[in-house]
Write a protein that holds these residues in place. Structure first.
Motif, PDB file in Angstrom:
ATOM      1  N   THR A 236     -21.106  -7.771  22.244  1.00 53.25           N
ATOM      2  CA  THR A 236     -20.629  -6.923  23.332  1.00 53.25           C
ATOM      3  C   THR A 236     -19.199  -6.433  23.062  1.00 53.25           C
ATOM      4  O   THR A 236     -18.861  -5.278  23.343  1.00 53.25           O
ATOM      5  CB  THR A 236     -20.691  -7.659  24.683  1.00 53.25           C
ATOM      6  OG1 THR A 236     -20.267  -9.021  24.518  1.00 53.25           O
ATOM      7  CG2 THR A 236     -22.102  -7.646  25.249  1.00 53.25           C
ATOM      8  N   ASP A 237     -18.390  -7.290  22.489  1.00 51.57           N
ATOM      9  CA  ASP A 237     -17.015  -6.902  22.165  1.00 51.57           C
ATOM     10  C   ASP A 237     -16.958  -6.015  20.933  1.00 51.57           C
ATOM     11  O   ASP A 237     -16.238  -5.009  20.910  1.00 51.57           O
ATOM     12  CB  ASP A 237     -16.163  -8.149  21.938  1.00 51.57           C
ATOM     13  CG  ASP A 237     -14.684  -7.823  21.778  1.00 51.57           C
ATOM     14  OD1 ASP A 237     -14.067  -7.385  22.762  1.00 51.57           O
ATOM     15  OD2 ASP A 237     -14.153  -7.994  20.665  1.00 51.57           O
ATOM     16  N   GLU A 238     -17.734  -6.364  19.917  1.00 55.22           N
ATOM     17  CA  GLU A 238     -17.689  -5.609  18.663  1.00 55.22           C
ATOM     18  C   GLU A 238     -18.103  -4.158  18.874  1.00 55.22           C
ATOM     19  O   GLU A 238     -17.458  -3.228  18.380  1.00 55.22           O
ATOM     20  CB  GLU A 238     -18.580  -6.278  17.618  1.00 55.22           C
ATOM     21  CG  GLU A 238     -18.090  -7.640  17.139  1.00 55.22           C
ATOM     22  CD  GLU A 238     -16.829  -7.559  16.304  1.00 55.22           C
ATOM     23  OE1 GLU A 238     -16.398  -6.441  15.945  1.00 55.22           O
ATOM     24  OE2 GLU A 238     -16.256  -8.620  16.002  1.00 55.22           O
ATOM     25  N   TRP A 239     -19.195  -3.950  19.610  1.00 54.24           N
ATOM     26  CA  TRP A 239     -19.666  -2.574  19.818  1.00 54.24           C
ATOM     27  C   TRP A 239     -18.757  -1.811  20.767  1.00 54.24           C
ATOM     28  O   TRP A 239     -18.593  -0.590  20.637  1.00 54.24           O
ATOM     29  CB  TRP A 239     -21.109  -2.575  20.309  1.00 54.24           C
ATOM     30  CG  TRP A 239     -22.077  -3.141  19.310  1.00 54.24           C
ATOM     31  CD1 TRP A 239     -22.940  -4.182  19.490  1.00 54.24           C
ATOM     32  CD2 TRP A 239     -22.258  -2.713  17.958  1.00 54.24           C
ATOM     33  NE1 TRP A 239     -23.657  -4.439  18.342  1.00 54.24           N
ATOM     34  CE2 TRP A 239     -23.250  -3.543  17.372  1.00 54.24           C
ATOM     35  CE3 TRP A 239     -21.688  -1.717  17.173  1.00 54.24           C
ATOM     36  CZ2 TRP A 239     -23.689  -3.403  16.060  1.00 54.24           C
ATOM     37  CZ3 TRP A 239     -22.110  -1.568  15.850  1.00 54.24           C
ATOM     38  CH2 TRP A 239     -23.099  -2.410  15.315  1.00 54.24           C
ATOM     39  N   ALA A 240     -18.140  -2.509  21.713  1.00 56.97           N
ATOM     40  CA  ALA A 240     -17.190  -1.839  22.606  1.00 56.97           C
ATOM     41  C   ALA A 240     -15.985  -1.331  21.819  1.00 56.97           C
ATOM     42  O   ALA A 240     -15.538  -0.189  22.016  1.00 56.97           O
ATOM     43  CB  ALA A 240     -16.748  -2.789  23.715  1.00 56.97           C
ATOM     44  N   HIS A 241     -15.446  -2.147  20.938  1.00 51.41           N
ATOM     45  CA  HIS A 241     -14.303  -1.715  20.131  1.00 51.41           C
ATOM     46  C   HIS A 241     -14.638  -0.477  19.304  1.00 51.41           C
ATOM     47  O   HIS A 241     -13.756   0.354  19.039  1.00 51.41           O
ATOM     48  CB  HIS A 241     -13.848  -2.843  19.210  1.00 51.41           C
ATOM     49  CG  HIS A 241     -12.974  -3.855  19.884  1.00 51.41           C
ATOM     50  ND1 HIS A 241     -11.819  -3.523  20.554  1.00 51.41           N
ATOM     51  CD2 HIS A 241     -13.092  -5.210  19.998  1.00 51.41           C
ATOM     52  CE1 HIS A 241     -11.248  -4.620  21.042  1.00 51.41           C
ATOM     53  NE2 HIS A 241     -12.013  -5.653  20.716  1.00 51.41           N
ATOM     54  N   ARG A 242     -15.883  -0.363  18.907  1.00 47.32           N
ATOM     55  CA  ARG A 242     -16.300   0.792  18.111  1.00 47.32           C
ATOM     56  C   ARG A 242     -16.673   1.993  18.972  1.00 47.32           C
ATOM     57  O   ARG A 242     -17.027   3.049  18.447  1.00 47.32           O
ATOM     58  CB  ARG A 242     -17.474   0.382  17.202  1.00 47.32           C
ATOM     59  CG  ARG A 242     -17.010  -0.499  16.045  1.00 47.32           C
ATOM     60  CD  ARG A 242     -18.136  -1.324  15.457  1.00 47.32           C
ATOM     61  NE  ARG A 242     -17.677  -2.087  14.292  1.00 47.32           N
ATOM     62  CZ  ARG A 242     -16.960  -3.211  14.370  1.00 47.32           C
ATOM     63  NH1 ARG A 242     -16.616  -3.690  15.561  1.00 47.32           N
ATOM     64  NH2 ARG A 242     -16.583  -3.845  13.284  1.00 47.32           N
ATOM     65  N   GLY A 243     -16.624   1.807  20.296  1.00 46.74           N
ATOM     66  CA  GLY A 243     -16.937   2.899  21.199  1.00 46.74           C
ATOM     67  C   GLY A 243     -18.417   3.217  21.290  1.00 46.74           C
ATOM     68  O   GLY A 243     -18.795   4.311  21.702  1.00 46.74           O
ATOM     69  N   HIS A 244     -19.269   2.259  20.943  1.00 42.19           N
ATOM     70  CA  HIS A 244     -20.720   2.454  20.967  1.00 42.19           C
ATOM     71  C   HIS A 244     -21.272   1.918  22.288  1.00 42.19           C
ATOM     72  O   HIS A 244     -21.643   0.747  22.385  1.00 42.19           O
ATOM     73  CB  HIS A 244     -21.376   1.718  19.798  1.00 42.19           C
ATOM     74  CG  HIS A 244     -21.096   2.330  18.468  1.00 42.19           C
ATOM     75  ND1 HIS A 244     -21.887   2.115  17.359  1.00 42.19           N
ATOM     76  CD2 HIS A 244     -20.112   3.182  18.053  1.00 42.19           C
ATOM     77  CE1 HIS A 244     -21.409   2.782  16.323  1.00 42.19           C
ATOM     78  NE2 HIS A 244     -20.321   3.435  16.724  1.00 42.19           N
ATOM     79  N   TYR A 245     -21.332   2.787  23.282  1.00 36.59           N
ATOM     80  CA  TYR A 245     -21.742   2.317  24.616  1.00 36.59           C
ATOM     81  C   TYR A 245     -23.206   1.890  24.638  1.00 36.59           C
ATOM     82  O   TYR A 245     -23.559   0.919  25.309  1.00 36.59           O
ATOM     83  CB  TYR A 245     -21.495   3.405  25.657  1.00 36.59           C
ATOM     84  CG  TYR A 245     -21.478   2.888  27.084  1.00 36.59           C
ATOM     85  CD1 TYR A 245     -20.600   1.882  27.473  1.00 36.59           C
ATOM     86  CD2 TYR A 245     -22.333   3.415  28.049  1.00 36.59           C
ATOM     87  CE1 TYR A 245     -20.565   1.402  28.784  1.00 36.59           C
ATOM     88  CE2 TYR A 245     -22.310   2.955  29.362  1.00 36.59           C
ATOM     89  CZ  TYR A 245     -21.426   1.952  29.721  1.00 36.59           C
ATOM     90  OH  TYR A 245     -21.407   1.479  31.019  1.00 36.59           O
ATOM     91  N   ARG A 246     -24.049   2.601  23.914  1.00 35.33           N
ATOM     92  CA  ARG A 246     -25.457   2.199  23.851  1.00 35.33           C
ATOM     93  C   ARG A 246     -25.583   0.785  23.301  1.00 35.33           C
ATOM     94  O   ARG A 246     -26.268  -0.066  23.883  1.00 35.33           O
ATOM     95  CB  ARG A 246     -26.254   3.168  22.968  1.00 35.33           C
ATOM     96  CG  ARG A 246     -27.659   2.651  22.662  1.00 35.33           C
ATOM     97  CD  ARG A 246     -28.428   3.483  21.666  1.00 35.33           C
ATOM     98  NE  ARG A 246     -29.648   2.771  21.263  1.00 35.33           N
ATOM     99  CZ  ARG A 246     -30.671   3.332  20.633  1.00 35.33           C
ATOM    100  NH1 ARG A 246     -30.637   4.609  20.336  1.00 35.33           N
ATOM    101  NH2 ARG A 246     -31.717   2.617  20.303  1.00 35.33           N
ATOM    102  N   SER A 247     -24.957   0.515  22.172  1.00 36.03           N
ATOM    103  CA  SER A 247     -25.073  -0.806  21.545  1.00 36.03           C
ATOM    104  C   SER A 247     -24.419  -1.888  22.395  1.00 36.03           C
ATOM    105  O   SER A 247     -24.882  -3.032  22.428  1.00 36.03           O
ATOM    106  CB  SER A 247     -24.452  -0.783  20.147  1.00 36.03           C
ATOM    107  OG  SER A 247     -25.166   0.106  19.314  1.00 36.03           O
TER     108      SER A 247
END
Length: 361
Positions: A236-247
């Motif tokens: 949840t943190d990793e994909w948020a940092h990348r700006g991937h809302y779907r993931s």
């Protein structure tokens, strides 16, 4: 006759207040915001081309609803069905129910340290901090005669060896790409080790995919039956940092599915059934006032101190979503975990008091 009746009431009362929880499972999903937990999908983020990876139709179809309660249930169906009906969920700030970190940094190592030690150590001000000098509640529980040797932690991030000070704590901490099973792994453990070692590594060697952390922990639960189990998911943190809302949403939805899998096993196993408490929380929040800051956290991001938690078990009254105004702090989780297990967590450092509302009917 009256005296007999009074004695009977006292006896029944003592039975009802007797310690029921013999096992505890603590779960964290790194940096998952309270906003999605309580309000569901954020349409402004989902429809922003910078964050939806040209897949807003998928996000909207899977998670959108005109009703916030329906949207949040699409993201975390188990949380908003089983836990909402049989446990307690805290942190809806729109209702004045506030949960915050106490440390001034608002990122992962200080947050996990605060959760586990019940203390704010301002020396811990970087994710690269050395082994935690503070005793944690898992370490404390592992020292108790009835629990000794029955504590284990699994974390997707390689920092958990340091956060929980594995060398001093004297219980296993399986983090990132650590193997399980020691020198004599079972066939299932061998397969899990090989799959993880040969997996896609989007976060390099620092963090493995949550699926490996989950199934290694789940295998431990099924076979070795720990009394104290900690599982720390990280995507949840990793994909948020990348700006991937779907993931980001998919990762939270998957964690919810895994929590359901864990609970279904627990409630069908003689050691665990009706004797196990589940506590779920996060290490920090994320930005929201400025929508692009949802990807970030830290002391310069407004709202990154705002978190949430949920708890369910035989000691916990089924109060559902807590709608009363109150202020709870992350540092109170450690003593709450200890009290749920029937102990008072004591350490050389100060330990914050338990969350008393959790135990009230």
């Amino acid at each position: 006759m009256k005296k007999i009746f009074i004695l009977a009431l006292i006896f029944i009362s003592s039975l009802s207040s007797a310690q029921k929880t013999e096992n505890i499972i603590i779960i964290t999903t790194d940096g998952f915001r309270w906003q999605e937990v309580f309000k569901g999908m954020d349409s402004k983020i989902a429809n922003d081309k910078d964050f939806n990876q040209d897949d807003k139709s998928y996000i909207n179809k899977k998670y959108k609803s005109s009703d916030d309660k329906e949207s949040r249930k699409k993201i975390m169906p188990f949380l908003w069905s089983e836990i909402a009906s049989k446990g307690q969920i805290y942190g809806n700030r729109d209702l004045g129910n506030k949960v915050d970190v106490s440390n001034p940094y608002w990122f992962s190592y200080p947050g996990y340290s605060e959760i586990m030690t019940g203390n704010v150590d301002k020396r811990i001000n970087t994710n690269g901090h050395k082994a935690n000098p503070n005793v944690n509640v898992l370490e404390f529980l592992n020292q108790q005669p009835q629990i000794k040797g029955k504590t284990i932690a699994f974390g997707a991030w390689n920092a958990f060896d340091r956060i929980l000070n594995e060398k001093r704590s004297n219980f296993p901490v399986i983090s990132a790409f650590d193997s399980i099973g020691g020198n004599k792994p079972t066939e299932i453990q061998k397969l899990l080790n090989e799959m993880k070692a040969n997996s896609f590594k989007p976060f390099h060697e620092d963090e493995c995919l949550d699926v490996f952390t989950h199934y290694q922990a789940f295998n431990e639960l099924q076979t070795n039956k720990p009394k104290v189990l900690y599982i720390a998911y990280g995507e949840t943190d990793e994909w948020a940092h990348r700006g991937h809302y779907r993931s980001y949403l998919d990762a939270a939805n998957q964690v919810d599915t895994w929590i359901k899998e864990i609970w279904n096993f627990v409630q069908n196993d003689p050691q665990y059934k009706n004797k196990t408490t589940l506590l779920i929380t996060v290490d920090h929040g994320r930005g929201d006032k400025k929508k692009p800051e949802w990807t970030s956290h830290g002391d310069d991001i407004e709202g990154a101190s705002e978190i949430w938690f949920a708890v369910m078990g035989p000691e916990i009254a089924p109060k559902g979503e807590i709608k009363t105004e109150s202020q709870i702090y992350q540092k109170q989780f450690a003593q709450t975990i200890a009290k749920i297990m029937g102990y008072t967590f004591k350490a050389d450092h100060e330990v914050a008091e338990e969350i008393k509302a959790v135990f009230e009917n």
